[in-house]
Design a protein around this motif. Structure first.
Motif, PDB file in Angstrom:
ATOM      1  N   LEU A 125     -11.123  -2.837  -3.867  1.00 35.50           N
ATOM      2  CA  LEU A 125     -10.523  -1.951  -2.898  1.00 35.50           C
ATOM      3  C   LEU A 125     -11.511  -1.232  -1.873  1.00 35.50           C
ATOM      4  O   LEU A 125     -12.327  -0.658  -2.283  1.00 35.50           O
ATOM      5  CB  LEU A 125      -9.730  -0.733  -3.523  1.00 35.50           C
ATOM      6  N   GLN A 126     -11.466  -1.764  -0.752  1.00 32.07           N
ATOM      7  CA  GLN A 126     -12.400  -1.187   0.448  1.00 32.07           C
ATOM      8  C   GLN A 126     -11.781  -0.142   0.988  1.00 32.07           C
ATOM      9  O   GLN A 126     -10.547   0.004   1.367  1.00 32.07           O
ATOM     10  CB  GLN A 126     -12.619  -2.195   1.511  1.00 32.07           C
ATOM     11  N   MET A 127     -12.170   1.107   1.026  1.00 27.41           N
ATOM     12  CA  MET A 127     -11.520   2.407   1.442  1.00 27.41           C
ATOM     13  C   MET A 127     -12.559   2.800   2.549  1.00 27.41           C
ATOM     14  O   MET A 127     -13.941   3.331   2.460  1.00 27.41           O
ATOM     15  CB  MET A 127     -11.547   3.429   0.375  1.00 27.41           C
ATOM     16  N   ASN A 128     -12.055   3.046   3.527  1.00 26.64           N
ATOM     17  CA  ASN A 128     -12.525   3.329   4.939  1.00 26.64           C
ATOM     18  C   ASN A 128     -12.237   4.670   5.185  1.00 26.64           C
ATOM     19  O   ASN A 128     -10.960   5.175   4.798  1.00 26.64           O
ATOM     20  CB  ASN A 128     -12.552   2.443   5.966  1.00 26.64           C
ATOM     21  N   SER A 129     -12.877   5.611   6.262  1.00 29.08           N
ATOM     22  CA  SER A 129     -12.212   6.830   6.964  1.00 29.08           C
ATOM     23  C   SER A 129     -11.501   7.656   5.652  1.00 29.08           C
ATOM     24  O   SER A 129     -10.914   8.309   5.648  1.00 29.08           O
ATOM     25  CB  SER A 129     -10.954   6.419   7.610  1.00 29.08           C
ATOM     26  N   LEU A 130     -12.617   7.803   4.589  1.00 29.73           N
ATOM     27  CA  LEU A 130     -12.096   8.602   3.338  1.00 29.73           C
ATOM     28  C   LEU A 130     -11.850  10.170   3.603  1.00 29.73           C
ATOM     29  O   LEU A 130     -12.566  10.516   4.533  1.00 29.73           O
ATOM     30  CB  LEU A 130     -13.086   8.342   2.259  1.00 29.73           C
ATOM     31  N   LYS A 131     -11.004  10.761   2.997  1.00 29.58           N
ATOM     32  CA  LYS A 131     -10.586  12.063   3.161  1.00 29.58           C
ATOM     33  C   LYS A 131     -10.786  12.803   1.994  1.00 29.58           C
ATOM     34  O   LYS A 131     -10.640  12.225   0.866  1.00 29.58           O
ATOM     35  CB  LYS A 131      -9.179  12.107   3.611  1.00 29.58           C
ATOM     36  N   PRO A 132     -11.011  14.127   1.908  1.00 28.80           N
ATOM     37  CA  PRO A 132     -11.137  15.136   0.798  1.00 28.80           C
ATOM     38  C   PRO A 132      -9.794  14.654  -0.112  1.00 28.80           C
ATOM     39  O   PRO A 132      -9.871  14.712  -1.461  1.00 28.80           O
ATOM     40  CB  PRO A 132     -11.227  16.428   1.124  1.00 28.80           C
ATOM     41  N   TYR A 143       1.026  -1.383   0.161  1.00 25.34           N
ATOM     42  CA  TYR A 143       0.064  -0.015  -0.076  1.00 25.34           C
ATOM     43  C   TYR A 143       0.711   1.334   0.120  1.00 25.34           C
ATOM     44  O   TYR A 143       1.949   1.352   0.506  1.00 25.34           O
ATOM     45  CB  TYR A 143      -0.912   0.193   1.481  1.00 25.34           C
ATOM     46  N   VAL A 144       0.347   2.219  -0.507  1.00 29.08           N
ATOM     47  CA  VAL A 144       0.929   3.404  -0.412  1.00 29.08           C
ATOM     48  C   VAL A 144       0.656   3.936   1.093  1.00 29.08           C
ATOM     49  O   VAL A 144      -0.351   3.569   1.525  1.00 29.08           O
ATOM     50  CB  VAL A 144       0.517   4.723  -1.532  1.00 29.08           C
ATOM     51  N   ASP A 145       1.644   4.795   1.594  1.00 36.96           N
ATOM     52  CA  ASP A 145       1.563   5.152   3.086  1.00 36.96           C
ATOM     53  C   ASP A 145       0.296   5.580   3.605  1.00 36.96           C
ATOM     54  O   ASP A 145      -0.399   5.216   4.493  1.00 36.96           O
ATOM     55  CB  ASP A 145       2.886   6.150   3.437  1.00 36.96           C
ATOM     56  N   SER A 146      -0.172   6.402   2.643  1.00 37.46           N
ATOM     57  CA  SER A 146      -1.395   7.044   3.021  1.00 37.46           C
ATOM     58  C   SER A 146      -2.839   6.414   2.836  1.00 37.46           C
ATOM     59  O   SER A 146      -3.805   6.484   3.663  1.00 37.46           O
ATOM     60  CB  SER A 146      -1.874   8.323   1.989  1.00 37.46           C
ATOM     61  N   ALA A 147      -2.476   5.163   2.408  1.00 31.08           N
ATOM     62  CA  ALA A 147      -3.848   4.068   2.574  1.00 31.08           C
ATOM     63  C   ALA A 147      -3.408   3.229   3.583  1.00 31.08           C
ATOM     64  O   ALA A 147      -4.530   2.570   3.759  1.00 31.08           O
ATOM     65  CB  ALA A 147      -3.763   3.590   1.281  1.00 31.08           C
ATOM     66  N   LYS A 148      -2.459   3.022   4.066  1.00 32.58           N
ATOM     67  CA  LYS A 148      -2.255   1.887   5.216  1.00 32.58           C
ATOM     68  C   LYS A 148      -3.187   2.143   6.331  1.00 32.58           C
ATOM     69  O   LYS A 148      -3.227   3.258   6.799  1.00 32.58           O
ATOM     70  CB  LYS A 148      -0.827   1.846   5.589  1.00 32.58           C
ATOM     71  N   GLY A 149      -3.934   1.190   6.830  1.00 35.84           N
ATOM     72  CA  GLY A 149      -4.862   1.083   8.038  1.00 35.84           C
ATOM     73  C   GLY A 149      -5.959   1.733   7.499  1.00 35.84           C
ATOM     74  O   GLY A 149      -7.370   1.555   8.371  1.00 35.84           O
ATOM     75  N   ARG A 150      -6.460   2.250   6.393  1.00 35.06           N
ATOM     76  CA  ARG A 150      -7.619   2.761   5.851  1.00 35.06           C
ATOM     77  C   ARG A 150      -8.378   1.752   4.606  1.00 35.06           C
ATOM     78  O   ARG A 150      -9.276   1.822   4.507  1.00 35.06           O
ATOM     79  CB  ARG A 150      -7.607   4.353   5.549  1.00 35.06           C
TER      80      ARG A 150
END
Length: 122
Positions: free
Chosen positions: A81-88, A60-67
């Motif tokens: 690709l499950q994406m949680n805690s999405l940010k702008p 994963y790219v670092d910004s995606a790790k854990g999310r």
């Protein structure tokens, strides 16, 4: 040839979740490493995640790790690709790609989908 079709994008508020899907057809899906990339307006295409053909190797790219979580169902020829805690900052067109040998470089992937738009509002 491998044809890839993404779906699951949309508009979501910050903190929300989306699950992207990418269905493959053509050559044997299970032979390919599968990656997700994204491209925001005015920016270069960016690596997000890659999953090995056997389902064990993941990056994963670092910004995606854990999310974000990448997964695959070889019986359905589909990568998710499950994406949680999405940010702008996650707002982009998301692309799936086949090939790549676990690479983070888009030039390493031979096959690409058309992309699906993800927009995260603040």
């Amino acid at each position: 040839q491998v044809q890839l079709v993404e779906s699951g994008g949309g508009l979501v508020q910050a903190g929300g979740s989306l699950r992207l899907s990418c269905v493959a057809s053509g050559r044997t899906f299970s032979n390919y490493n599968m990656g997700w990339f994204r491209q925001a307006p005015g920016k270069e295409r960016e690596f997000v995640a890659v999953l090995g053909w056997g389902g064990r190797l993941i990056k994963y790219v670092d910004s995606a790790k854990g999310r974000f979580t990448i997964s695959r169902d070889n019986a359905r020829n589909t990568v998710y690709l499950q994406m949680n805690s999405l940010k702008p900052d996650d707002t982009a067109v998301y692309y799936c790609a086949a090939g790549g040998g676990m690479s983070e470089y888009s030039s390493s992937y031979a096959y690409w989908g058309q992309g699906t738009q993800v927009t995260v509002s603040s």
